[in-house]
Design a protein around this motif. Structure first.
Motif, short mmCIF file in Angstrom:
data_model
loop_
_atom_site.label_atom_id
_atom_site.label_comp_id
_atom_site.label_asym_id
_atom_site.label_seq_id
_atom_site.Cartn_x
_atom_site.Cartn_y
_atom_site.Cartn_z
N VAL A 110 0.78 -1.25 0.00
CA VAL A 110 0.00 0.00 0.00
C VAL A 110 0.81 1.30 0.00
O VAL A 110 0.53 2.20 -0.79
CB VAL A 110 -1.04 0.06 1.15
CG1 VAL A 110 -2.20 -0.86 0.87
CG2 VAL A 110 -0.42 -0.25 2.49
N VAL A 158 2.55 1.96 -3.39
CA VAL A 158 1.61 2.29 -4.48
C VAL A 158 1.12 3.73 -4.33
O VAL A 158 1.08 4.49 -5.30
CB VAL A 158 0.42 1.30 -4.51
CG1 VAL A 158 -0.61 1.74 -5.54
CG2 VAL A 158 0.90 -0.11 -4.82
N ARG A 159 0.80 4.12 -3.11
CA ARG A 159 0.33 5.48 -2.90
C ARG A 159 1.41 6.50 -3.25
O ARG A 159 1.16 7.50 -3.92
CB ARG A 159 -0.08 5.65 -1.43
CG ARG A 159 -0.63 7.01 -1.14
CD ARG A 159 -0.60 7.27 0.34
NE ARG A 159 -1.65 8.18 0.74
CZ ARG A 159 -1.94 8.44 2.00
NH1 ARG A 159 -1.28 7.84 2.96
NH2 ARG A 159 -2.88 9.30 2.31
N ASP A 204 1.82 7.01 -6.91
CA ASP A 204 0.81 7.86 -7.52
C ASP A 204 1.18 9.34 -7.38
O ASP A 204 0.97 10.14 -8.27
CB ASP A 204 -0.57 7.60 -6.91
CG ASP A 204 -1.65 8.29 -7.72
OD1 ASP A 204 -1.80 7.95 -8.91
OD2 ASP A 204 -2.32 9.20 -7.20
N GLU A 260 -4.18 -1.32 -12.43
CA GLU A 260 -5.52 -0.73 -12.42
C GLU A 260 -5.59 0.51 -11.52
O GLU A 260 -6.15 1.53 -11.89
CB GLU A 260 -6.50 -1.79 -11.92
CG GLU A 260 -7.95 -1.52 -12.25
CD GLU A 260 -8.84 -2.57 -11.61
OE1 GLU A 260 -8.53 -3.78 -11.75
OE2 GLU A 260 -9.82 -2.17 -10.96
N ILE A 261 -4.96 0.42 -10.34
CA ILE A 261 -5.00 1.55 -9.41
C ILE A 261 -4.25 2.75 -9.98
O ILE A 261 -4.73 3.88 -9.94
CB ILE A 261 -4.39 1.15 -8.04
CG1 ILE A 261 -5.26 0.09 -7.36
CG2 ILE A 261 -4.26 2.37 -7.13
CD1 ILE A 261 -4.55 -0.65 -6.25
N LEU A 262 -3.07 2.50 -10.54
CA LEU A 262 -2.24 3.62 -10.99
C LEU A 262 -2.52 4.03 -12.43
O LEU A 262 -2.19 5.13 -12.84
CB LEU A 262 -0.76 3.27 -10.80
CG LEU A 262 -0.34 3.09 -9.34
CD1 LEU A 262 1.10 2.62 -9.23
CD2 LEU A 262 -0.52 4.38 -8.55
N GLY A 263 -3.10 3.13 -13.19
CA GLY A 263 -3.52 3.48 -14.55
C GLY A 263 -2.39 3.66 -15.55
O GLY A 263 -2.56 4.39 -16.53
N GLY A 289 -3.73 -14.57 -2.19
CA GLY A 289 -4.59 -13.42 -1.84
C GLY A 289 -3.98 -12.50 -0.81
O GLY A 289 -4.67 -11.64 -0.25
N ASP A 290 -2.68 -12.63 -0.55
CA ASP A 290 -2.02 -11.78 0.44
C ASP A 290 -1.19 -10.67 -0.17
O ASP A 290 -0.57 -9.89 0.55
CB ASP A 290 -1.09 -12.62 1.33
CG ASP A 290 -1.87 -13.33 2.40
OD1 ASP A 290 -3.00 -12.89 2.70
OD2 ASP A 290 -1.36 -14.33 2.94
N MET A 291 -1.13 -10.63 -1.49
CA MET A 291 -0.34 -9.57 -2.13
C MET A 291 -1.10 -9.13 -3.38
O MET A 291 -1.65 -9.97 -4.09
CB MET A 291 1.05 -10.11 -2.52
CG MET A 291 1.97 -9.06 -3.11
SD MET A 291 3.60 -9.73 -3.57
CE MET A 291 4.52 -9.45 -2.06
N MET A 292 -1.12 -7.82 -3.61
CA MET A 292 -1.78 -7.34 -4.82
C MET A 292 -1.02 -7.83 -6.05
O MET A 292 0.21 -7.91 -6.04
CB MET A 292 -1.80 -5.81 -4.82
CG MET A 292 -2.79 -5.21 -3.85
SD MET A 292 -2.77 -3.42 -3.89
CE MET A 292 -1.27 -3.09 -2.96
N ASP A 325 -3.79 -5.58 -10.39
CA ASP A 325 -4.34 -4.69 -9.35
C ASP A 325 -3.59 -3.36 -9.35
O ASP A 325 -4.19 -2.29 -9.37
CB ASP A 325 -4.20 -5.34 -7.96
CG ASP A 325 -5.01 -6.61 -7.84
OD1 ASP A 325 -6.06 -6.70 -8.49
OD2 ASP A 325 -4.58 -7.52 -7.08
#
Lengths: 270, 96
Positions: free
Chosen positions: A147, A150-151, A154, A201-204, A191-194, A198
């Motif tokens: 997290v 990724v933030r 951005d 998609e978030i950052l585009g 399912g423990d890591m993006m 993913d």
């Protein structure tokens, strides 16, 4: 035509220097003339990762302050003919860099016929990072599937589209790519890591490479040999793929699917 | 994921929680970063000027920047305090 590529991330410790080292080696191995510059003034590390720390005589700040020529400060790689390293200063602070000085160095590299200049950005969004991205034609944003990374990425993407020479002069956007590092396909499957999609998609923006978490990265930095030269390691191969994509080739993504486990491993865990 | 891990009552999928949280915060931060950074100062100075004439509440001024194609609209909305007869007039000024 010289292409200036910034390797950046916002967050620290995600693998910017490892990436800068491997991409520059990869591009140089393809016969391109490459310079890689450490912008992390005060905390230089690119020299260690490249394995040339004992050959640093003059650094980036010396060149900017006119204390030596660029030619004197460029360290020629011992493995690849066309690769040069420009180390950061270890003793000064980031205020020793300035826009005019950086521009002068980049112009001189352009005149000297370099195909690529890679700018290894420091973490953060302050002066060193701002200058590393300012003159870029392309940006590689290194991101961990986590997290905070990724933030921060951005935030960096926002700066790339406003605080660069291209943005200010209206010369078209800085071409942006994501490079995922420390990727663990097993944890993604659990399912423990993006996953790659993913983060994309978030950052585009498009993904130019996925580097799996690999023991090869640590052994390579221990030895001062960029991991791309370890052709056995998954990380080395993944960096070679990223270099191919950077050069315009199409390569399928490897190392993003979980390893199939045997029957016993599935029952008892690994 | 072995049998023993499986029996240790699986947590819910943390990656999808991360993705959802990021989606929200990234959208929010992108919306904010488009705003000119002089807005808070503009808001404070306007408040001071208006307060010379009318005693308004610090929260009574709202400032929005809206993008409509390639046109930007700065919208100011000032809610004036209740008059004695209970009316609540609102002054709105728009400029593009």
């Amino acid at each position: 035509m010289t292409e200036i590529i910034v390797v950046t991330s916002g967050k620290g410790g995600v693998g910017k220097t490892t990436t800068s080292a491997s991409l520059s080696v990869g591009l140089a191995k393809r016969g391109k003339k490459v310079a890689v510059i450490d912008f992390d003034v005060g905390l230089r590390n690119l020299d260690l990762i490249m394995g040339c720390e004992r050959r640093v005589v003059y650094d980036f700040v010396n060149v900017i302050q006119g204390e030596c020529t660029l030619k004197q400060a460029l360290i020629k790689d011992k493995r690849i003919e066309t690769l040069y390293v420009l180390a950061a200063s270890q003793t000064r602070d980031k205020d020793a860099l300035n826009k005019e000085g950086v521009e002068r160095v980049l112009n001189e590299l352009t005149e000297d016929g370099f195909d690529y200049v890679l700018c290894d950005s420091p973490a953060g969004i302050e002066k060193g990072a701002a200058l590393a991205m300012y003159f870029a034609d392309r940006a590689i944003v290194v991101v961990n599937p986590e997290v905070s990374s990724v933030r921060d990425s951005d935030r960096i993407l926002g700066l790339l589209s406003s605080k660069t020479r291209r943005a200010e002069l209206g010369n078209g956007p800085v071409e942006q790519h994501l490079l995922l590092t420390r990727y663990n396909p097993d944890r993604v499957a659990g399912g423990d890591m993006m996953g790659v999609n993913d983060v994309k998609e978030i950052l585009g923006i498009e993904v130019i490479g996925v580097i799996p978490e690999s023991p090869g990265v640590l052994t390579a930095s221990n030895a001062g040999v960029p991991v791309i030269l370890d052709e056995e390691s998954a990380a080395g191969q993944a960096y070679a793929d990223a270099v191919a994509r950077l050069s315009g080739e199409t390569r399928p993504m490897r190392f993003i699917d979980a390893q199939k486990k045997g029957f016993l491993a599935r029952i008892f865990g690994s | 994921m072995g049998l023993f891990d499986f029996l240790r009552s699986r947590q819910k999928n943390t990656a999808s929680v991360a993705k959802e949280r990021l989606r929200i915060i990234v959208a929010q931060e992108r919306a904010q970063s488009g705003r000119p950074d002089y807005l808070p100062l503009l808001r404070r100075e306007l408040l001071e000027v208006i307060r010379k004439y009318v005693n308004i509440d610090p929260d009574a001024i709202e400032i929005h920047v809206q993008r409509d194609g390639d046109q930007e609209v700065l919208e100011l909305s000032v809610a004036l305090p209740d008059k004695q007869d209970g009316e609540t007039p609102t002054a709105t000024a728009s400029e593009s």
